[in-house]
Design an enzyme around this catalytic site. Structure first.
Site, PDB file in Angstrom:
ATOM      1  N   LEU A 143       0.830  -1.205   0.000  1.00 55.76           N
ATOM      2  CA  LEU A 143       0.000   0.000   0.000  1.00 55.76           C
ATOM      3  C   LEU A 143       0.867   1.260   0.000  1.00 55.76           C
ATOM      4  CD1 LEU A 143      -2.577  -1.303   2.612  1.00 55.76           C
ATOM      5  CD2 LEU A 143      -2.873  -1.172   0.133  1.00 55.76           C
ATOM      6  N   PRO A 144       0.264   2.421  -0.289  1.00 50.74           N
ATOM      7  CA  PRO A 144       1.089   3.630  -0.412  1.00 50.74           C
ATOM      8  C   PRO A 144       1.813   4.056   0.874  1.00 50.74           C
ATOM      9  CG  PRO A 144      -1.044   3.945  -1.484  1.00 50.74           C
ATOM     10  CD  PRO A 144      -1.115   2.645  -0.753  1.00 50.74           C
ATOM     11  N   THR A 148       6.257   0.725   2.000  1.00 49.83           N
ATOM     12  CA  THR A 148       7.250   1.541   2.713  1.00 49.83           C
ATOM     13  C   THR A 148       6.485   2.520   3.582  1.00 49.83           C
ATOM     14  OG1 THR A 148       8.743   1.409   0.831  1.00 49.83           O
ATOM     15  CG2 THR A 148       9.197   3.117   2.462  1.00 49.83           C
ATOM     16  N   LYS A 200       7.336  11.039   0.132  1.00 52.99           N
ATOM     17  CA  LYS A 200       6.917  10.421   1.409  1.00 52.99           C
ATOM     18  C   LYS A 200       8.137   9.834   2.113  1.00 52.99           C
ATOM     19  CE  LYS A 200       5.920   6.288   1.140  1.00 52.99           C
ATOM     20  NZ  LYS A 200       5.528   4.928   0.868  1.00 52.99           N
ATOM     21  N   LYS A 244      15.078   0.647   5.153  1.00 52.19           N
ATOM     22  CA  LYS A 244      14.555   1.032   3.827  1.00 52.19           C
ATOM     23  C   LYS A 244      14.635   2.554   3.613  1.00 52.19           C
ATOM     24  CE  LYS A 244      11.999   1.257   0.082  1.00 52.19           C
ATOM     25  NZ  LYS A 244      12.535   1.019  -1.239  1.00 52.19           N
TER      26      LYS A 244
HETATM   27  P1  NAD Z   1       0.881   2.577  -6.328  1.00 47.97           P
HETATM   28  O1  NAD Z   1       0.291   3.871  -5.924  1.00 47.97           O
HETATM   29  O2  NAD Z   1       1.143   2.287  -7.763  1.00 47.97           O
HETATM   30  O3  NAD Z   1      -0.005   1.362  -5.753  1.00 47.97           O
HETATM   31  C1  NAD Z   1      -0.658   1.370  -4.512  1.00 47.97           C
HETATM   32  C2  NAD Z   1      -1.969   0.604  -4.688  1.00 47.97           C
HETATM   33  O4  NAD Z   1      -2.615   0.472  -3.406  1.00 47.97           O
HETATM   34  C3  NAD Z   1      -2.964   1.311  -5.609  1.00 47.97           C
HETATM   35  O5  NAD Z   1      -3.361   0.423  -6.649  1.00 47.97           O
HETATM   36  C4  NAD Z   1      -4.127   1.678  -4.694  1.00 47.97           C
HETATM   37  O6  NAD Z   1      -5.375   1.642  -5.341  1.00 47.97           O
HETATM   38  C5  NAD Z   1      -3.999   0.589  -3.644  1.00 47.97           C
HETATM   39  N1  NAD Z   1      -4.663   0.911  -2.379  1.00 47.97           N
HETATM   40  C6  NAD Z   1      -4.586   2.049  -1.647  1.00 47.97           C
HETATM   41  N2  NAD Z   1      -5.304   1.925  -0.526  1.00 47.97           N
HETATM   42  C7  NAD Z   1      -5.849   0.699  -0.545  1.00 47.97           C
HETATM   43  C8  NAD Z   1      -6.699  -0.019   0.341  1.00 47.97           C
HETATM   44  N3  NAD Z   1      -7.155   0.504   1.481  1.00 47.97           N
HETATM   45  N4  NAD Z   1      -7.059  -1.283   0.001  1.00 47.97           N
HETATM   46  C9  NAD Z   1      -6.636  -1.840  -1.149  1.00 47.97           C
HETATM   47  N5  NAD Z   1      -5.823  -1.211  -2.043  1.00 47.97           N
HETATM   48  C10 NAD Z   1      -5.456   0.035  -1.729  1.00 47.97           C
HETATM   49  O7  NAD Z   1       2.238   2.441  -5.480  1.00 47.97           O
HETATM   50  P2  NAD Z   1       3.482   1.455  -5.764  1.00 47.97           P
HETATM   51  O8  NAD Z   1       4.457   2.152  -6.630  1.00 47.97           O
HETATM   52  O9  NAD Z   1       2.962   0.105  -6.106  1.00 47.97           O
HETATM   53  O10 NAD Z   1       4.121   1.439  -4.279  1.00 47.97           O
HETATM   54  C11 NAD Z   1       3.525   0.673  -3.209  1.00 47.97           C
HETATM   55  C12 NAD Z   1       4.460   0.774  -2.020  1.00 47.97           C
HETATM   56  O11 NAD Z   1       5.763   0.262  -2.366  1.00 47.97           O
HETATM   57  C13 NAD Z   1       4.703   2.207  -1.521  1.00 47.97           C
HETATM   58  O12 NAD Z   1       4.778   2.197  -0.112  1.00 47.97           O
HETATM   59  C14 NAD Z   1       6.033   2.590  -2.163  1.00 47.97           C
HETATM   60  O13 NAD Z   1       6.707   3.571  -1.392  1.00 47.97           O
HETATM   61  C15 NAD Z   1       6.747   1.248  -2.137  1.00 47.97           C
HETATM   62  N6  NAD Z   1       7.788   1.062  -3.187  1.00 47.97           N
HETATM   63  C16 NAD Z   1       7.574   1.413  -4.482  1.00 47.97           C
HETATM   64  C17 NAD Z   1       8.567   1.195  -5.428  1.00 47.97           C
HETATM   65  C18 NAD Z   1       8.373   1.561  -6.878  1.00 47.97           C
HETATM   66  O14 NAD Z   1       9.391   1.525  -7.627  1.00 47.97           O
HETATM   67  N7  NAD Z   1       7.178   1.894  -7.328  1.00 47.97           N
HETATM   68  C19 NAD Z   1       9.782   0.619  -5.058  1.00 47.97           C
HETATM   69  C20 NAD Z   1       9.963   0.241  -3.728  1.00 47.97           C
HETATM   70  C21 NAD Z   1       8.952   0.466  -2.792  1.00 47.97           C
END
Ligand code: NAD
Length: 300
Positions: A65-66, A99, A249, A174
């Protein structure tokens, strides 16, 4: 093979869940975005209408999740709905790969532990390419038993699994990493731009720096200059990947942590200021490597 409830099918979660399916796990999937649920259902997962529905009958919950408020609401509940800790079966293993701030990770972990659950904070590194290729690095916090139980599931989605320490330690490690990543992305962007401004070919310069003392992960895997590497966000209009607002964030978390521990992080603070300004210019939902445009004379 066990059943995994996967909550959060965004840029990272969707390819991670696909890898679980490829490795033979059954996946029960939920996201607030119905298109994301339909996409994974098309690959063999069971589409669920809520997180509680997804976790019903699952042996393991993986959330992606975000931010902290989403993880907290998922496991502890909020005014609108119960949390998973009130509904899942005993012995369900809970793994949060988002994260988030270490304080929330510790709080959720403590409540889970008091109810008899194993909970692991397992944020990832490796980006969307690592998520797709199942080569992510998982940085775990939690007790030894919980992390050992999580390894078979995490191994299906990644190639390195570290145990940083007790609850919340994965998150702390992280954000140290992501503060460094932000600094490296900014530094790589300004070095490449200065080279281009002085007539160098960015691909040749990247090849030189990659194998010289300036070499770093952004040059190897995530070059910010459009056209230098195929299949990275820079060569796809900075779409997909890791959004500027998510990097902000993480930089906010790193600066809060530094303040609490009186750690000196001037480079992290400067990187945060640069990404704030970039987000204010309308780039919040673009990939973080688009910070390159702040330095480049040539607009993409
Ligand atoms: P994203 O915004 O693409 O995906 C997050 C998903 O969570 C969305 O599809 C959203 O609809 C869903 N969501 C939000 N609240 C929800 C809920 N209550 N129930 C169900 N689904 C819900 O983000 P991302 O890029 O996939 O990143 C996710 C996490 O991983 C974050 O914490 C980010 O910091 C971390 N991260 C991302 C990357 C990257 O390269 N994108 C790399 C490492 C870590």
């Amino acid at each position: 093979m066990s059943t995994v409830a996967f909550i959060g099918l965004g840029n990272m979660g969707l390819p991670m869940a696909v890898n679980l399916l490829h490795k033979g796990f059954k996946v029960r999937a939920f996201d607030l975005v119905s298109e994301a649920v339909a996409a994974i259902a098309g690959k063999g997962a069971t589409a669920c209408h809520s997180a509680i529905d997804a976790a019903t009958g699952a042996d393991v919950v993986v959330s992606m999740l975000p931010a902290g408020k989403h993880t907290r609401a998922l496991y502890l509940g909020d005014n609108d709905s119960k949390g998973l800790l009130q509904t899942v079966a005993e012995a369900t293993l809970l793994i949060d790969c988002s994260t988030i701030d270490a304080a929330t990770a510790k709080e959720v972990s403590l409540v889970a532990e008091n109810k008899g659950f194993d909970f692991v904070d397992a944020p990832v590194s490796g980006g969307t390419a690592g998520a797709t290729a199942a080569t992510l690095t998982f940085i775990c916090g939690g007790n030894v038993t919980a992390v050992a139980r999580a390894k078979p599931v995490l191994s299906a989605m990644g190639s390195n699994i570290f145990h940083a320490g007790g609850p919340g330690s994965g998150q702390l490690a992280k954000i140290c990493n992501n503060m460094l990543l932000a600094v490296l992305m900014v530094g790589t962007s300004e070095a490449l731009s200065m080279g281009i401004d002085n007539g160098l070919d960015p691909k040749v310069l990247s090849d030189i720096m990659k194998l010289s003392s300036g070499g770093n992960w952004t040059l190897e895997k995530y070059n910010p200059c459009p056209g230098v590497m195929p299949d990275v966000p820079a060569s796809k209009g900075y779409q997909g990947g890791f959004m500027v607002e998510l990097m902000l964030k993480d930089l906010g978390l790193s600066q809060e942590t530094a303040l609490k521990s009186l750690s000196s992080t001037p480079m992290g603070a400067l990187a945060r200021a640069l990404f704030v300004s970039h987000a204010r210019n309308g780039n919040g939902r673009r990939d973080f490597s688009s910070i390159f445009e702040q330095f480049s004379k040539q607009k993409t």
